[in-house]
Design an enzyme around this catalytic site. Structure first.
Site, PDB file in Angstrom:
ATOM      1  N   ARG A  99     -15.607  69.111  57.050  1.00  0.00           N
ATOM      2  CA  ARG A  99     -14.932  69.093  55.080  1.00  0.00           C
ATOM      3  C   ARG A  99     -13.088  69.391  56.026  1.00  0.00           C
ATOM      4  O   ARG A  99     -12.656  68.330  55.465  1.00  0.00           O
ATOM      5  CB  ARG A  99     -15.306  70.648  55.015  1.00  0.00           C
ATOM      6  N   TYR A 139      -3.243  56.760  34.170  1.00  0.00           N
ATOM      7  CA  TYR A 139      -3.904  57.279  33.594  1.00  0.00           C
ATOM      8  C   TYR A 139      -4.257  58.269  33.030  1.00  0.00           C
ATOM      9  O   TYR A 139      -3.898  58.727  33.418  1.00  0.00           O
ATOM     10  CB  TYR A 139      -4.256  56.696  35.660  1.00  0.00           C
ATOM     11  N   ASP A 150       3.129  57.259  42.650  1.00  0.00           N
ATOM     12  CA  ASP A 150       1.316  56.964  41.836  1.00  0.00           C
ATOM     13  C   ASP A 150       1.867  54.837  42.148  1.00  0.00           C
ATOM     14  O   ASP A 150       1.917  54.327  41.914  1.00  0.00           O
ATOM     15  CB  ASP A 150       0.757  57.166  40.699  1.00  0.00           C
ATOM     16  N   LYS A 164      -9.295  51.294  44.485  1.00  0.00           N
ATOM     17  CA  LYS A 164      -8.825  50.410  44.180  1.00  0.00           C
ATOM     18  C   LYS A 164      -8.702  49.122  44.990  1.00  0.00           C
ATOM     19  O   LYS A 164      -9.474  49.419  45.963  1.00  0.00           O
ATOM     20  CB  LYS A 164      -7.671  50.498  43.292  1.00  0.00           C
TER      21      LYS A 164
HETATM   22  O1  P1T Z   1     -10.510  57.321  40.025  1.00  0.00           O
HETATM   23  P1  P1T Z   1     -10.161  58.039  41.146  1.00  0.00           P
HETATM   24  O2  P1T Z   1      -9.707  57.199  42.183  1.00  0.00           O
HETATM   25  O3  P1T Z   1     -10.128  59.840  41.051  1.00  0.00           O
HETATM   26  O4  P1T Z   1      -8.211  57.621  40.907  1.00  0.00           O
HETATM   27  C1  P1T Z   1      -7.737  57.951  40.043  1.00  0.00           C
HETATM   28  C2  P1T Z   1      -6.938  57.193  39.052  1.00  0.00           C
HETATM   29  C3  P1T Z   1      -5.147  57.515  40.067  1.00  0.00           C
HETATM   30  N1  P1T Z   1      -3.973  56.320  39.789  1.00  0.00           N
HETATM   31  C4  P1T Z   1      -4.622  55.624  38.730  1.00  0.00           C
HETATM   32  C5  P1T Z   1      -3.187  54.698  38.297  1.00  0.00           C
HETATM   33  C6  P1T Z   1      -5.269  54.919  38.897  1.00  0.00           C
HETATM   34  O5  P1T Z   1      -5.732  53.798  37.569  1.00  0.00           O
HETATM   35  C7  P1T Z   1      -6.369  56.228  38.674  1.00  0.00           C
HETATM   36  C8  P1T Z   1      -7.567  55.312  38.399  1.00  0.00           C
HETATM   37  N2  P1T Z   1      -8.584  54.116  37.314  1.00  0.00           N
HETATM   38  C9  P1T Z   1      -9.111  53.589  37.045  1.00  0.00           C
HETATM   39  C10 P1T Z   1     -10.265  54.266  36.860  1.00  0.00           C
HETATM   40  C11 P1T Z   1      -9.436  53.022  36.085  1.00  0.00           C
HETATM   41  O6  P1T Z   1     -10.146  51.946  35.506  1.00  0.00           O
HETATM   42  O7  P1T Z   1      -7.354  52.743  35.394  1.00  0.00           O
END
Ligand code: P1T
Length: 386
Positions: free
Chosen positions: A52, A104, A176, A201
């Protein structure tokens, strides 16, 4: 502190954090699939006590990520939102957070249903720098949160100017950078204090991992978020860290391929009689095309477009595509299509969505790296059916 190298990006993604395994010479890093580490005497260990807290595979990924954005420190967690939560926990209760209005849906939900209980959250169009300065002056926020390009409207904020304003009013700036990945945009070099990614992503790129990371040069902030991660526990598993390390190796060529296809698809959509409007930072028609060109080294693989018609037509179109998979997420090698109002941004109230411009005829594409002729043929067939 991660080692910064002078290598070019395509070399960094392959070599940063990588060195042959000392015991065997294995060129690929081992997956240290272990929860704990043997100590020779209580408190005497080799830097690793419990996964962890630390894990050698995760450390290698963090070293590589820091180098990609010219940062000294990187921290990896189990999702993008886990990283966002750590960042938000790291600022004092009662602080004000000034955040971009088009972010998002999950980030919006985190801020409006969890951290609104302890912080004062204010949304603003971060592309409007005059208004940004007014609000920074008036509210004196602790944190200024920018998403650029935004999800899903692909609005572009002038990161250099916006982060300079944050500095002037003593707010910590965070960008971001998920949509551009570290390949096309480097916010720390543009003045940001912290960069944040959903690694789910482009960084991983193969739709088989959920993860998040942050990069920063601020040691005190890094120490705070690391302590929070250790205390709260959203660490990423060694196997997922290894998958991201593997995915990163092709980031440079993947991003070029995403962009090449996205440009062709955007141009095709722009001419299509059934399309009302296309938003892609690489098109001259994009309202912030000039800023995009100046701060990004490419325009990425995300396209947003408005179909001529209502929700019924959008639904039919989304049911008819075959190669584009109807799914949330983005940034994988395969093309995805989705309907933000019903899917990724459903947690934003309809009135707020529509004020922002997220209407029922808005469709978002994550253009993959397949043969572009096949992608356009798939879209054309779906258009013909509506
Ligand atoms: O899904 P996660 O790994 O927790 O990330 C969140 C997140 C943060 N910032 C941006 C710009 C994002 O696009 C996302 C997650 N977005 C999607 C799942 C989507 O389909 O837009």
């Amino acid at each position: 502190m991660a080692k910064k190298t002078q290598h070019k990006f395509a070399t960094k993604v392959i070599h940063s954090g990588g060195h042959p395994d000392e015991e065997t010479g294995a060129i690929m890093p081992p997956i240290y699939q272990t929860s704990t580490y043997v100590q020779s005497s209580p408190g005497k260990h080799k830097g690793y006590e419990y996964t962890r807290s630390h894990n050698p595979t995760r450390s290698r990924l963090e070293e590589c990520l820091a180098d990609l954005e010219s940062a000294k420190y990187a921290l990896v967690a189990s999702s993008g939102l886990a990283i966002a939560s750590l960042i938000l926990h790291a600022i004092p209760e009662g602080s004000t957070i000034l955040c971009g209005d088009d972010v998002y849906g999950g980030t919006y939900r985190l801020l409006t249903t969890v951290f609104n209980k302890t912080h004062n959250v204010v949304f603003i169009d971060t592309t409007d720098l005059k208004r940004v300065e007014e609000k920074l002056k008036e509210l004196k926020p602790t944190l200024f949160w920018i998403e650029s390009p935004t999800n899903p409207l692909l609005k572009i904020t002038d990161i250099k100017k916006a982060t300079a304003l944050a500095k002037k009013y003593k707010a910590m700036s965070i960008v971001d950078n998920t949509f551009m990945s570290s390949y096309f945009q480097k916010p720390i070099e543009l003045g940001a204090d912290v960069v944040f990614h959903s690694m789910t992503k482009y960084l991983n790129g193969h739709s088989d991992v959920v993860g998040g990371c942050l990069m920063t040069n601020k040691k005190s902030f890094y120490d705070k978020v690391w302590t929070l991660q250790n205390s709260m526990g959203p660490s990423q598993s060694p196997f997922d860290s290894w998958l991201v390390l593997r995915g990163l190796k092709t980031l440079a060529i993947r991003m070029e391929a995403h962009q090449k296809n996205a440009k062709k698809v955007a141009q095709y959509l722009e001419k299509h009689p059934k399309v009302e409007r296309v938003v892609y930072p690489g098109l001259k028609s994009h309202p912030q095309h000039r800023i995009a060109k100046s701060q990004m080294s490419g325009f990425g693989g995300m396209i947003t477009f408005f179909l001529k018609g209502d929700i019924k037509k959008s639904r039919k179109f989304l049911e008819k595509v075959k190669l584009f998979a109807l799914a949330e997420s983005l940034g994988g090698v395969e093309s995805l299509i989705e309907h933000p109002a019903i899917m990724t941004h459903a947690s934003i109230p309809k009135t707020v969505r529509e004020e922002l411009g997220i209407f029922d005829n808005l469709i978002r594409l994550s253009v993959g790296i397949e043969d572009c002729d096949d992608l356009i043929e798939d879209l054309e067939k779906a258009f013909k059916s509506i």
